[in-house]
Design a protein around this motif. Structure first.
Motif, PDB file in Angstrom:
ATOM      1  N   MET A   1       0.826  -1.206   0.000  1.00 10.59           N
ATOM      2  CA  MET A   1       0.000   0.000   0.000  1.00 10.59           C
ATOM      3  C   MET A   1       0.864   1.260   0.000  1.00 10.59           C
ATOM      4  O   MET A   1       0.484   2.285  -0.583  1.00 10.59           O
ATOM      5  CB  MET A   1      -0.919   0.004   1.225  1.00 10.59           C
ATOM      6  N   VAL A   2       2.040   1.192   0.619  1.00  9.57           N
ATOM      7  CA  VAL A   2       2.928   2.360   0.623  1.00  9.57           C
ATOM      8  C   VAL A   2       3.424   2.652  -0.789  1.00  9.57           C
ATOM      9  O   VAL A   2       3.564   3.813  -1.194  1.00  9.57           O
ATOM     10  CB  VAL A   2       4.110   2.130   1.588  1.00  9.57           C
ATOM     11  N   ARG A   3       3.665   1.615  -1.578  1.00 12.22           N
ATOM     12  CA  ARG A   3       4.200   1.788  -2.934  1.00 12.22           C
ATOM     13  C   ARG A   3       3.102   1.881  -3.980  1.00 12.22           C
ATOM     14  O   ARG A   3       3.384   1.949  -5.181  1.00 12.22           O
ATOM     15  CB  ARG A   3       5.122   0.614  -3.269  1.00 12.22           C
ATOM     16  N   LEU A   4       1.822   1.870  -3.553  1.00 13.66           N
ATOM     17  CA  LEU A   4       0.728   1.869  -4.518  1.00 13.66           C
ATOM     18  C   LEU A   4       0.739   3.087  -5.449  1.00 13.66           C
ATOM     19  O   LEU A   4       0.458   2.951  -6.647  1.00 13.66           O
ATOM     20  CB  LEU A   4      -0.605   1.789  -3.765  1.00 13.66           C
ATOM     21  N   PRO A   5       1.036   4.315  -4.994  1.00 14.50           N
ATOM     22  CA  PRO A   5       1.067   5.451  -5.953  1.00 14.50           C
ATOM     23  C   PRO A   5       2.049   5.253  -7.090  1.00 14.50           C
ATOM     24  O   PRO A   5       1.857   5.786  -8.194  1.00 14.50           O
ATOM     25  CB  PRO A   5       1.468   6.635  -5.066  1.00 14.50           C
ATOM     26  N   ASP A   6       3.127   4.458  -6.869  1.00 14.92           N
ATOM     27  CA  ASP A   6       4.113   4.226  -7.918  1.00 14.92           C
ATOM     28  C   ASP A   6       3.744   3.022  -8.777  1.00 14.92           C
ATOM     29  O   ASP A   6       3.884   3.052 -10.006  1.00 14.92           O
ATOM     30  CB  ASP A   6       5.501   4.010  -7.312  1.00 14.92           C
ATOM     31  N   THR A   7       3.289   1.975  -8.157  1.00 22.73           N
ATOM     32  CA  THR A   7       2.993   0.747  -8.911  1.00 22.73           C
ATOM     33  C   THR A   7       1.661   0.820  -9.644  1.00 22.73           C
ATOM     34  O   THR A   7       1.497   0.241 -10.715  1.00 22.73           O
ATOM     35  CB  THR A   7       2.981  -0.465  -7.957  1.00 22.73           C
ATOM     36  N   ASN A   8       0.676   1.488  -9.057  1.00 19.70           N
ATOM     37  CA  ASN A   8      -0.649   1.562  -9.685  1.00 19.70           C
ATOM     38  C   ASN A   8      -1.267   2.912  -9.331  1.00 19.70           C
ATOM     39  O   ASN A   8      -2.126   3.016  -8.447  1.00 19.70           O
ATOM     40  CB  ASN A   8      -1.539   0.424  -9.195  1.00 19.70           C
ATOM     41  N   PRO A   9      -0.854   3.978 -10.057  1.00 22.37           N
ATOM     42  CA  PRO A   9      -1.342   5.331  -9.729  1.00 22.37           C
ATOM     43  C   PRO A   9      -2.850   5.483  -9.834  1.00 22.37           C
ATOM     44  O   PRO A   9      -3.475   6.162  -9.020  1.00 22.37           O
ATOM     45  CB  PRO A   9      -0.614   6.222 -10.745  1.00 22.37           C
ATOM     46  N   SER A  10      -3.464   4.813 -10.824  1.00 19.73           N
ATOM     47  CA  SER A  10      -4.913   4.967 -10.997  1.00 19.73           C
ATOM     48  C   SER A  10      -5.678   4.377  -9.811  1.00 19.73           C
ATOM     49  O   SER A  10      -6.677   4.943  -9.338  1.00 19.73           O
ATOM     50  CB  SER A  10      -5.354   4.296 -12.294  1.00 19.73           C
ATOM     51  N   ALA A  11      -5.226   3.234  -9.333  1.00 18.75           N
ATOM     52  CA  ALA A  11      -5.884   2.628  -8.166  1.00 18.75           C
ATOM     53  C   ALA A  11      -5.717   3.500  -6.928  1.00 18.75           C
ATOM     54  O   ALA A  11      -6.642   3.651  -6.113  1.00 18.75           O
ATOM     55  CB  ALA A  11      -5.325   1.236  -7.900  1.00 18.75           C
ATOM     56  N   SER A  12      -4.536   4.088  -6.801  1.00 22.98           N
ATOM     57  CA  SER A  12      -4.284   4.969  -5.659  1.00 22.98           C
ATOM     58  C   SER A  12      -5.203   6.181  -5.687  1.00 22.98           C
ATOM     59  O   SER A  12      -5.785   6.569  -4.670  1.00 22.98           O
ATOM     60  CB  SER A  12      -2.819   5.403  -5.657  1.00 22.98           C
ATOM     61  N   GLU A  13      -5.362   6.793  -6.862  1.00 25.86           N
ATOM     62  CA  GLU A  13      -6.240   7.954  -6.966  1.00 25.86           C
ATOM     63  C   GLU A  13      -7.693   7.569  -6.712  1.00 25.86           C
ATOM     64  O   GLU A  13      -8.470   8.328  -6.110  1.00 25.86           O
ATOM     65  CB  GLU A  13      -6.093   8.584  -8.357  1.00 25.86           C
ATOM     66  N   ALA A  14      -8.082   6.361  -7.182  1.00 23.87           N
ATOM     67  CA  ALA A  14      -9.464   5.916  -6.963  1.00 23.87           C
ATOM     68  C   ALA A  14      -9.751   5.723  -5.472  1.00 23.87           C
ATOM     69  O   ALA A  14     -10.836   6.079  -4.969  1.00 23.87           O
ATOM     70  CB  ALA A  14      -9.714   4.626  -7.728  1.00 23.87           C
ATOM     71  N   LEU A  15      -8.804   5.164  -4.761  1.00 20.85           N
ATOM     72  CA  LEU A  15      -8.991   4.963  -3.320  1.00 20.85           C
ATOM     73  C   LEU A  15      -9.066   6.297  -2.590  1.00 20.85           C
ATOM     74  O   LEU A  15      -9.878   6.472  -1.665  1.00 20.85           O
ATOM     75  CB  LEU A  15      -7.857   4.110  -2.755  1.00 20.85           C
ATOM     76  N   LYS A  16      -8.215   7.242  -2.999  1.00 23.50           N
ATOM     77  CA  LYS A  16      -8.257   8.555  -2.365  1.00 23.50           C
ATOM     78  C   LYS A  16      -9.590   9.260  -2.618  1.00 23.50           C
ATOM     79  O   LYS A  16     -10.063  10.022  -1.786  1.00 23.50           O
ATOM     80  CB  LYS A  16      -7.105   9.418  -2.885  1.00 23.50           C
TER      81      LYS A  16
END
Length: 733
Positions: A1-16
C-alpha cells in the motif's frame, strides 16, 4: 500500500477519491463495500445449493462451471428483470427512515433514558458501581480493580525482561495469576469445624510430645502447667476457628417468664400504649416485598400506621442501629454475613430503584441498612407521612445520632423536625429503644410496649423496669408463640436482687458479643444467682464502670468456681482446673475444664464492657471508651478478641532447652542445659553427657530412635537419678 502510488497510480487515486464503495440504488447513505457488492450480485446469482464444494468431483465439470459462472449469473439477473422482480429494492426511502423503524428507535431511546435515570450517572466520583446490579464492591475489590491496568503492564514488562531479553525463564512456562479480586470474587469461607478440631488436636499432640521427652529427667509441676491453657485458645470459651462459644440465649427468657401468676397477666397490648419497634429486626423479617425501594418505604409506613390505629396509640418509635467500624458486635454480624454467603453493598438513592433479589444478603450489610433508614426518613418526611398519618399521630425515626419526629397535628397540618432530647450516641437499638421508651413515658404515656424477639432486650427491660416511669410490655415470639409479657410485673415478682444481677449474668454467661462457657448454659447461672446472694452481688457489680476493678474480678472467679461445681466460696480457678483434671472418675474433655485465670480475666473484661454499655441505656451520651484493652485488641484497624496475654504453656516447656555439646560432660556454663539448671534430654546433641537418661548405653553412632527406646526402658520420672517428688501428685505426674 505504501508503494501503490508508484505501482498503480490509478488505483491509488481511486482509493483517495473514495471509490472503494459501490452504489446500487438511489437511496441516501446506501453505499456498500465493493467486496460486499460482489457477494450480493455476481456470487449470489451464480450460487448453487452447495456452492463449489461438493457439487461435483469431476475436474472438467468444475472448470466448465468456473468459465461459465458469469454468463449464468447474467442470465439469472435478466430473468428476474423480465419477471419484474427488482431484488435491489430501488425505493428511495432508507430503511432507517420508515415509520416502524423510527417508532422502535424512539422506544429504545426512552428505555435507555429510563435505565440511566434509575441507575444515575456512572461516571460521578465515588465508589465503583456495577452498572447492571448497582452493587458496590468491597474496598479490597475496588483497590484491585483500580490497579488492574498497572498490574497488567508490570506483568508484561516482567515477561519481556525475564523470558525474551534474558534467559531467566522459558517463554512457554506457565504464567502466574495475579489473583486480583473482582465483583465475582467468592465470599471468604470460614474454616470448617473438622479442620479446626484437627488443628487443635495437632497442637495438643506436639505439646504432649515435648512433655513426654521432658518428663524423662525433668520434673514437671502439673499445678503450674494447668495455670496455662496449653493451647492458643481457651477451649472452654473459644471454638477451634477462634470464634466465641455460643449458647442458647432464649433459654434465659423462657426461665424468667416462668413466674407464678404473671404469665397470664397480659394477653394483649393495652389501648393507648406507646409503641417502640426494633427497625432492623422488622425489616430483616420481611419476605413479601414490592419491586422498588419507594414502594417498600410506603409499605412499611402503612404497616406502622396500621399498628397505631389497631392499638389506638398516638406515638410509635422506629429505632434502628448504628454501625461503627470497631464494634464489639462485628463478630456476630460477620457470622450472619457468612451464613448468607457474604453481603452485597448497594446504594439506596431513588424511589424507582429496584430492590435486590436476595433481600437477606442485602440486610447483612450495615451500610445498606443505614442508607435504607435514611431513605425511609426522607421519603416519609417529604410526602408519604403527610398522606398516611392520621391527625394526632406521630412517628419517631432514628437516623444516625438524630431522631426525626413526623407528626400529623389535629388541625391537619404536618411537621417534620428533629427531637433534641433523643439525640444520642448509642450504637445498638437494644439500648436506644429504652431511651425512647423513657422519653414517651415522660411525655404523658402511661405504658410502653417494645416489639422485639431478642433476649437481650427482655433482660434490659427487667433490669431497667424500676427506672422507667410506667408499665413496660414486650411483644415477642412468632406465629402461635407470639405473646405479650408484662415486664414490670415479672420484675416485681423476681425482686430487685435478681433483676439487678441479670445484665451482668447475661453478659458473663454469653451473648452476641461475649463468648459462653462450653457446656454451661443459662439455667445453671440463673440458679446460682437466685440461690446465692454473694454470687448475685458479683454479677450485679459487672458493668458499674467500664474499668473493671480487682474486687469485681474476684467475684467473677468465685462465680466460675461455683458454675463448675466447686463448693463453698472458693475463687481459685487454677486450683479447680487442676482438681478437675486429676478427677479419675471422669475422662475430662479439655472443653469441660474452666478457663485458666488469665483467659478468665480477658473474658471478665469483655463481659464488664458489654454490661457497662447495657447499664447506660438511659443515658443519651455515655462516656464509652474504646474496646481496645478491654478484652479486645485493635490490629491493623480491625478489632480482634484477646483470648490470652500469658504464654500458652510454661517457659521451660515452650523453650525446650537443649544443648549440642561436642566435648565435655555438660558441666560448664557453655552448655545451655547446665546454664538453665536443667538436665539434658534425648533431644540434646551432646555425646558424653552424664546427666542424659541412659547415658551409659549411648555411643556416638547410636541413632535418635534407639536412644529414645533405651531411655524409655532405663529412665523414668521416679528413677534413682531424679530428685524425690514433692508429693504423690508429682510422683503420678
Amino acid at each position: 500500500m505504501v508503494r501503490l502510488p508508484d505501482t498503480n497510480p490509478s488505483a491509488s487515486e481511486a482509493l483517495k477519491a473514495g471509490d472503494f464503495t459501490a452504489t446500487r440504488s438511489s437511496k441516501s447513505f446506501a453505499k456498500v463495500p465493493v467486496d460486499q457488492t460482489i457477494e450480493q450480485t455476481f456470487n449470489r446469482d451464480s450460487k448453487t445449493p452447495g456452492g463449489i464444494v461438493g457439487f461435483s468431483r469431476n475436474k472438467g465439470a468444475v472448470e466448465r462451471w468456473v468459465l461459465t459462472a458469469h454468463e449464468c449469473a447474467a442470465v439469472t439477473s435478466a430473468c428476474y428483470s423480465l419477471a419484474g422482480l427488482d431484488r435491489d429494492n430501488s425505493s428511495t426511502t432508507h430503511k432507517d427512515s420508515t415509520k416502524h423503524r423510527m417508532t422502535r428507535d424512539q422506544h429504545d431511546v426512552e428505555a435507555i433514558g429510563k435505565v440511566l435515570s434509575e441507575y444515575g450517572n456512572p461516571y460521578q466520583p465515588g465508589d465503583l458501581v456495577n452498572l447492571a446490579t448497582r452493587d458496590v464492591p468491597s474496598a479490597s475489590v475496588q483497590k484491585d480493580l483500580h490497579a488492574a491496568q498497572t498490574v497488567g503492564e508490570n506483568a508484561v514488562q516482567e515477561f519481556i525482561a525475564n523470558r525474551m531479553v534474558t534467559d531467566g525463564s522459558s517463554i512457554s512456562d506457565v504464567l502466574k495469576k495475579n489473583k486480583l479480586e473482582t465483583f465475582k470474587a467468592p465470599a471468604k469461607r470460614k474454616k470448617s469445624s473438622r479442620a479446626c478440631r484437627a488443628d487443635t488436636a495437632l497442637q495438643q499432640v506436639k505439646l504432649f510430645q515435648q512433655l513426654v521427652v521432658m518428663a524423662q529427667v525433668r520434673t514437671i509441676d502439673m499445678r503450674l502447667l494447668l495455670t496455662h491453657e496449653l493451647g492458643t485458645l481457651p477451649l472452654s470459651l473459644a471454638q477451634g476457628d477462634g470464634t466465641p462459644v455460643t449458647t442458647q440465649k432464649s433459654k434465659l427468657m423462657a426461665l424468667l417468664e416462668q413466674v407464678e401468676d404473671v404469665a397470664e397477666a397480659a394477653n394483649s397490648i393495652p389501648d393507648g400504649c406507646a409503641l417502640v419497634i426494633d427497625a432492623m429486626a422488622m425489616l430483616r423479617a420481611q419476605t413479601s416485598l414490592p419491586p422498588t425501594f419507594g414502594q417498600v418505604s410506603e409499605q412499611v409506613l402503612k404497616y406502622l400506621v396500621k399498628l397505631l390505629v389497631s392499638h389506638r396509640s398516638s406515638r410509635l418509635d422506629f429505632v434502628a442501629d448504628e454501625y461503627h467500624t470497631n464494634s464489639i458486635k462485628s463478630f456476630e454480624r460477620q457470622s450472619r454475613s457468612h451464613a448468607s454467603a457474604g453481603h452485597i453493598r448497594r446504594h439506596v438513592q431513588r424511589p424507582d430503584q429496584a430492590i435486590p433479589t436476595d433481600w437477606s444478603r442485602f440486610m447483612t450489610c450495615g451500610e445498606n441498612k443505614t442508607d435504607l433508614v435514611q431513605f425511609f426518613a426522607d421519603q416519609w418526611a417529604e410526602r408519604q407521612a403527610a398522606l398516611l398519618l392520621h391527625p394526632g399521630q406521630s412517628i419517631y425515626v432514628t437516623v444516625g445520632v438524630k431522631s426525626w419526629r413526623l407528626e400529623a397535628k389535629d388541625d391537619g397540618q404536618f411537621s417534620a423536625s428533629v427531637e433534641p432530647l433523643l439525640e444520642c450516641t448509642h450504637e445498638e437499638a437494644d439500648t436506644r429503644m429504652f431511651l425512647h421508651a423513657e422519653h414517651s413515658l415522660c411525655r404523658g404515656a402511661s405504658s410502653v410496649c417494645i416489639f422485639s424477639q431478642d433476649t437481650d432486650v427482655f433482660v434490659l427491660a427487667l433490669a431497667h423496669s424500676a427506672s422507667l416511669h410506667g408499665t413496660v410490655y414486650i411483644l415477642t415470639g412468632q406465629k402461635s408463640k407470639r405473646r405479650v409479657l408484662n415486664v414490670t410485673a415479672i420484675a416485681d415478682k423476681l425482686g430487685p436482687t435478681v433483676c439487678g444481677a441479670l445484665i451482668g449474668l447475661h453478659a458473663f454467661t454469653g451473648c452476641d458479643a461475649i463468648s459462653a462457657f462450653s457446656g454451661k448454659g443459662k439455667a445453671r447461672g440463673l440458679k446460682l444467682v437466685k440461690g446465692n446472694g454473694n454470687l448475685a452481688g458479683a454479677m450485679a457489680a459487672l458493668g458499674q464502670s467500664f474499668a473493671m476493678q480487682e474486687s469485681i474480678f474476684n467475684g467473677c472467679k468465685q462465680f466460675v468456681c461455683a458454675l463448675y461445681g466447686a463448693t463453698g466460696s472458693s475463687a481459685d480457678v487454677n486450683g479447680l482446673r487442676y482438681k478437675l483434671f486429676c478427677d479419675a472418675s471422669k475422662a475430662r474433655d479439655p472443653r469441660q475444664l474452666p478457663p485458666c485465670e488469665d483467659a478468665l480475666l480477658q473474658h471478665a473484661r469483655r463481659a464488664n464492657y458489654q454490661a457497662a454499655i447495657w447499664k447506660s441505656a438511659l443515658q443519651r451520651q455515655p462516656d464509652q471508651p474504646s474496646p481496645d484493652g478491654q478484652g479486645w485488641t485493635i490490629e491493623a484497624g480491625v478489632l480482634k478478641i484477646t483470648w490470652l496475654l500469658t504464654n500458652v504453656a510454661p517457659k521451660e516447656v515452650l523453650a525446650m532447652v537443649k544443648c549440642n555439646c561436642v566435648v565435655g560432660d555438660c558441666s560448664s556454663q557453655r552448655c545451655a542445659c547446665h546454664k538453665s539448671m536443667l538436665p539434658c534430654t534425648d533431644v540434646c546433641g551432646c555425646r558424653t553427657c552424664s546427666t542424659k537418661p541412659g547415658s551409659s548405653h549411648l555411643t556416638s553412632s547410636t541413632t535418635t530412635s534407639e536412644s529414645v527406646e533405651d531411655s524409655s526402658d532405663s529412665s523414668d520420672c521416679g528413677s534413682d537419678s531424679d530428685p524425690e517428688p514433692a508429693d504423690q501428685n508429682d510422683a503420678a505426674t
